[in-house]
Design an enzyme around this catalytic site. Structure first.
Site, PDB file in Angstrom:
ATOM      1  CG  ASP A 129      -1.996   1.068   1.141  1.00  0.00           C
ATOM      2  OD1 ASP A 129      -3.074   0.753   0.612  1.00  0.00           O
ATOM      3  OD2 ASP A 129      -1.751   2.207   1.599  1.00  0.00           O
ATOM      4  CG  ASN A 150      -4.737  11.344  -6.051  1.00  0.00           C
ATOM      5  OD1 ASN A 150      -4.085  11.336  -7.092  1.00  0.00           O
ATOM      6  ND2 ASN A 150      -5.314  10.262  -5.567  1.00  0.00           N
ATOM      7  CG  HIS A 161      -7.719  12.508  -9.090  1.00  0.00           C
ATOM      8  ND1 HIS A 161      -7.740  11.518  -8.134  1.00  0.00           N
ATOM      9  CD2 HIS A 161      -8.552  13.477  -8.635  1.00  0.00           C
ATOM     10  CE1 HIS A 161      -8.565  11.850  -7.156  1.00  0.00           C
ATOM     11  NE2 HIS A 161      -9.078  13.042  -7.436  1.00  0.00           N
ATOM     12  CG  ASP A 195      -4.485   8.225 -12.828  1.00  0.00           C
ATOM     13  OD1 ASP A 195      -4.832   7.734 -11.737  1.00  0.00           O
ATOM     14  OD2 ASP A 195      -5.289   8.647 -13.677  1.00  0.00           O
ATOM     15  CD  GLU A 233      -4.522   4.283  -1.638  1.00  0.00           C
ATOM     16  OE1 GLU A 233      -4.789   4.674  -0.492  1.00  0.00           O
ATOM     17  OE2 GLU A 233      -5.313   4.398  -2.586  1.00  0.00           O
TER      18      GLU A 233
END
Length: 359
Positions: free
Chosen positions: A216, A224, A229, A233, A259
């Site tokens: 994680d 973000n 965003h 990405d 994530e």
């Protein structure tokens, strides 16, 4: 089936009947590795190949190949995974095949022909076939093989797309469910050695065990929030590329969503599994991401045991991950180690619902 020229020859009606059966088998599997094996077996029923070689090449340069060839000693076809490079001649032919939907062909020694066919997807991963056969093979057989090859390529493309996360290209959650249940069935049956999916180094003959790890990205939301965003990405894409570069071909890499990522590994012992996860964690920490940001990852892992359900494995690995998050992040913990040290009990805590499930 008769044998001449050291390879088997079936009549064309016989071969076509077998191909119909193999086409049905192709359409009834959702396992891409099983699809590869079915195709190679069917191809060798149709044509008296000296060998059929399936070459898999990823955009980041990783290569694998599965070869099925006629063995004169046993007078039968044998399949084996090989991870050495293609020969210069094979590689040149594959490069030519990538430029033509009809493939490429050349004359080999000993009255033999060698041909190559290749397909590449939008992510830059390619699947190529290299075959060698006698020049005396009839045109009708070659036409039948090309049709069977097209069916295989189409099925493989469909299955591959359905198993992949559209952003990262890693395996998706739905395919994880198939893999983990299959692994638990094999491990629970006490068959040895266990081979879940992809090939391992041929020199590694030790008893291998499976490990499941949840990875994680730490504080992902702040990326973000700070950059948008699209930047998030980009981090996910780079993160997944580092996963592919760090873990082995035999390790299955999944994006669960957001994530969160999962790895299923084959290693001989806990120390090797921990070393693989730590190697990846340090690779992420050392990488300079765009905007000069440092990204870290927390890992929680557990050995895959046949006595546990998939939900239990994920729950216990998540407990180890939660412990890593609560104790500084950018760390890796094994569930078994935490239980042995008294840091965790065998109770699985649902942190979001506040419930406890006992296994």
């Amino acid at each position: 089936m008769q044998v001449t020229d050291s390879t088997p020859h079936a009549s064309l009606p016989e071969a076509e009947g077998s191909i119909l059966n193999y086409t049905v088998k192709l359409s009834s599997t959702s396992d891409i590795k099983q699809l590869d094996r079915i195709f190679l077996e069917g191809a060798c029923q149709l044509l008296p190949f000296d060998y059929v070689l399936l070459h898999l090449s990823s955009a980041n340069g990783r290569e694998m190949r599965l070869k099925r060839c006629w063995d004169r000693g046993s007078r039968s076809y044998q399949s084996n995974w090989q991870q050495d490079a293609l020969t210069d001649e094979q590689r040149r032919l594959v490069e030519k095949a990538r430029l033509s939907p009809e493939g490429a062909q050349a004359t080999a020694g000993g009255n033999r022909q060698i041909a190559a066919f290749s397909r590449q997807n939008d992510r830059g991963n390619s699947v190529s076939l290299v075959v060698q056969y006698a020049s005396s093979v009839s045109a009708e057989r070659l036409v039948a093989f090309r049709a069977f090859k097209r069916i295989y390529f189409n099925f493989r493309s469909f299955i591959d797309e359905s198993q992949r996360d559209p952003l990262t290209g890693l395996l998706n959650r739905r395919y994880f469910d198939d893999c983990i249940h299959r692994a638990l069935e094999v491990i629970g049956s006490e068959k040895s050695p266990v081979v879940l999916d992809a090939p391992r180094r041929s020199t590694d003959t030790r008893q291998l065990r499976h490990w499941l790890a949840i990875l994680d990205i730490d504080h992902f939301k702040r990326f973000n929030d700070a950059y948008g965003h699209l930047y998030g990405d980009e981090i996910l894409l780079l993160f997944s590329r580092i996963m592919e570069q760090t873990f082995r071909e035999s390790d299955l890499l999944f994006r669960f969503g957001g994530e969160e990522f999962v790895v299923i590994m084959e290693n001989a012992n806990p120390a090797e599994a921990m070393a693989a996860l730590e190697r990846f964690r340090m690779a992420i920490h050392a990488h300079r991401f765009p905007q000069g940001e440092r990204v870290t990852v927390s890992c929680g892992a557990i050995e895959v045991a046949g006595s546990l359900s998939a939900a239990s494995l994920l729950g216990k690995a998540d407990e180890a991950l939660y412990y890593a998050k609560a104790h500084g992040r950018n760390r890796t913990f094994m569930y078994e180690d935490l239980v042995a040290s008294g840091e965790l009990s065998e109770a699985i805590i649902n942190h979001t619902a506040g419930q406890v499930e006992l296994f």
